[in-house]
Design a protein around this motif. Sequence first.
Motif, short mmCIF file in Angstrom:
data_model
loop_
_atom_site.label_atom_id
_atom_site.label_comp_id
_atom_site.label_asym_id
_atom_site.label_seq_id
_atom_site.Cartn_x
_atom_site.Cartn_y
_atom_site.Cartn_z
N ALA A 32 62.61 156.44 23.41
CA ALA A 32 62.13 157.62 22.69
C ALA A 32 60.85 157.31 21.92
CB ALA A 32 63.22 158.13 21.75
N VAL A 33 60.77 156.12 21.34
CA VAL A 33 59.55 155.71 20.65
C VAL A 33 58.40 155.61 21.64
CG1 VAL A 33 58.43 153.86 19.34
CG2 VAL A 33 60.80 154.52 18.80
N ASP A 34 58.65 155.00 22.78
CA ASP A 34 57.62 154.85 23.81
C ASP A 34 57.13 156.21 24.29
OD1 ASP A 34 56.16 152.94 25.46
OD2 ASP A 34 57.28 153.76 27.13
N ASP A 35 58.04 157.15 24.46
CA ASP A 35 57.67 158.49 24.91
C ASP A 35 56.77 159.21 23.90
OD1 ASP A 35 59.04 158.20 27.26
OD2 ASP A 35 60.80 159.35 26.62
N ALA A 36 56.86 158.81 22.64
CA ALA A 36 56.03 159.45 21.61
C ALA A 36 54.55 159.33 21.95
CB ALA A 36 56.32 158.83 20.25
N VAL A 37 54.19 158.23 22.63
CA VAL A 37 52.81 158.04 23.04
C VAL A 37 52.56 158.58 24.44
CG1 VAL A 37 51.10 156.28 23.68
CG2 VAL A 37 52.36 156.08 21.53
N ASP A 38 53.44 158.25 25.37
CA ASP A 38 53.20 158.60 26.77
C ASP A 38 53.28 160.10 27.06
OD1 ASP A 38 52.72 156.01 27.48
OD2 ASP A 38 54.74 155.60 28.18
N THR A 149 55.28 140.64 33.79
CA THR A 149 55.68 141.02 35.14
C THR A 149 55.49 142.53 35.34
OG1 THR A 149 57.30 139.22 35.19
CG2 THR A 149 57.55 140.95 36.83
N ASN A 150 55.90 143.30 34.34
CA ASN A 150 55.68 144.76 34.41
C ASN A 150 54.21 145.10 34.53
OD1 ASN A 150 58.33 145.71 34.35
ND2 ASN A 150 58.42 145.70 32.12
N ILE A 151 53.38 144.40 33.77
CA ILE A 151 51.95 144.67 33.78
C ILE A 151 51.36 144.44 35.17
CG2 ILE A 151 49.73 143.72 32.98
CD1 ILE A 151 51.07 143.43 30.19
N ILE A 152 51.77 143.34 35.81
CA ILE A 152 51.27 143.04 37.15
C ILE A 152 51.73 144.12 38.13
CG2 ILE A 152 51.32 141.38 39.05
CD1 ILE A 152 51.91 139.23 36.80
N ARG A 153 53.00 144.46 38.10
CA ARG A 153 53.54 145.46 39.02
C ARG A 153 52.87 146.81 38.83
NH1 ARG A 153 59.28 147.32 37.40
NH2 ARG A 153 57.92 148.29 35.84
N ASP A 158 49.11 152.11 35.58
CA ASP A 158 48.48 152.04 34.26
C ASP A 158 47.03 152.52 34.32
OD1 ASP A 158 50.70 151.11 32.88
OD2 ASP A 158 50.26 149.01 33.29
N LEU A 159 46.35 152.19 35.42
CA LEU A 159 44.97 152.66 35.59
C LEU A 159 44.90 154.18 35.58
CD1 LEU A 159 43.38 150.26 38.21
CD2 LEU A 159 42.38 150.92 36.02
N VAL A 164 44.12 149.34 31.06
CA VAL A 164 44.03 148.07 31.79
C VAL A 164 44.60 147.00 30.88
CG1 VAL A 164 42.51 146.36 32.83
CG2 VAL A 164 42.00 148.80 33.09
N TYR A 165 45.73 146.44 31.29
CA TYR A 165 46.38 145.43 30.46
C TYR A 165 46.00 144.01 30.88
CZ TYR A 165 49.32 149.10 28.49
OH TYR A 165 49.77 150.24 27.85
N ILE A 166 45.45 143.84 32.07
CA ILE A 166 44.97 142.52 32.45
C ILE A 166 43.78 142.17 31.56
CG2 ILE A 166 43.86 141.18 34.28
CD1 ILE A 166 45.48 142.74 36.30
#
Length: 272
Positions: A32-38, A149-153, A158-159, A164-166
């Motif tokens: 729910a916290v994460d959804d506050a941004v997304d 691992t999530n960032i790579i997948r 994300d783009l 861009v998290y890399i």
Amino acid sequence: MSGRPTSFYYSFLVLPREKRDAIVAVWDFCRAVDDAVDESTDGGAERALEQWREEVGRLYAPGDPATPQGRRLRLFVRRFKLPRAPFDDLIDGVAMDLVHQRYQTFESLRQYCLRVASAVGLICVEIFGYRDLHARDYAIDLGIALQLTNIIRDVATDLERGRVYIPLEDLTRFGCTEDDLRRGVMTDGLRELLAFQCARAREFYSRAERALPRADARRLIAARIMAAIYSELLRSIERAGYDVFHQRIQVRKPQQAAIAALTWTKAIAGLA
């Protein structure tokens, strides 16, 4: 994060009912916290996050929380004496997505991972239980490994969100640009860049394993199953030649179940 901890489903099955319910309550709150941004628009994210900060305060104060997620979690905060600091850190981490769509260095990305992933691990480890304080180090390093691992997948998705998290320093190191990421054409430079990210994630899995207190190995079996499943996800990315642009790489449920069963069996037999 996902709506329900589907990637972790088989790890949670090994927990007693109360602990499993507590983990799901933590996950729902964090989601729910994460959804506050997304999911917020028109500047609503800042207001929503402030409301969640207030909700964290209500978890530790007299009176009732204001949200269904908070009310469910409140019982387990008391039952397992969950610390407040990781919840505050989580909100700080989610707030970083409002101001940081790029990370120049790995160290700055690591701070993000500590807040959005390791903080959750430090909450969960209190539910799992431990005797040796090094279990917290295990939770911190494993949280970073899972997030990397999530960032790579999720590079492509994300783009699409403008993120861009890399680390940009890594793009420069391997002669890549954001346009290369958008095109998703597997050049030698892009493959080397993603191989480097995978190697970094694997190092954090190794660090977590080294930090795991043997005395708490069985207590932390749920976390170890998570690590095993996500390590297989990393291997799947490597077997796909690091092409995370033209397919969503995942570990299928039957394979997750098999990994969970094997990890559990080895733990019970004292083989791992």
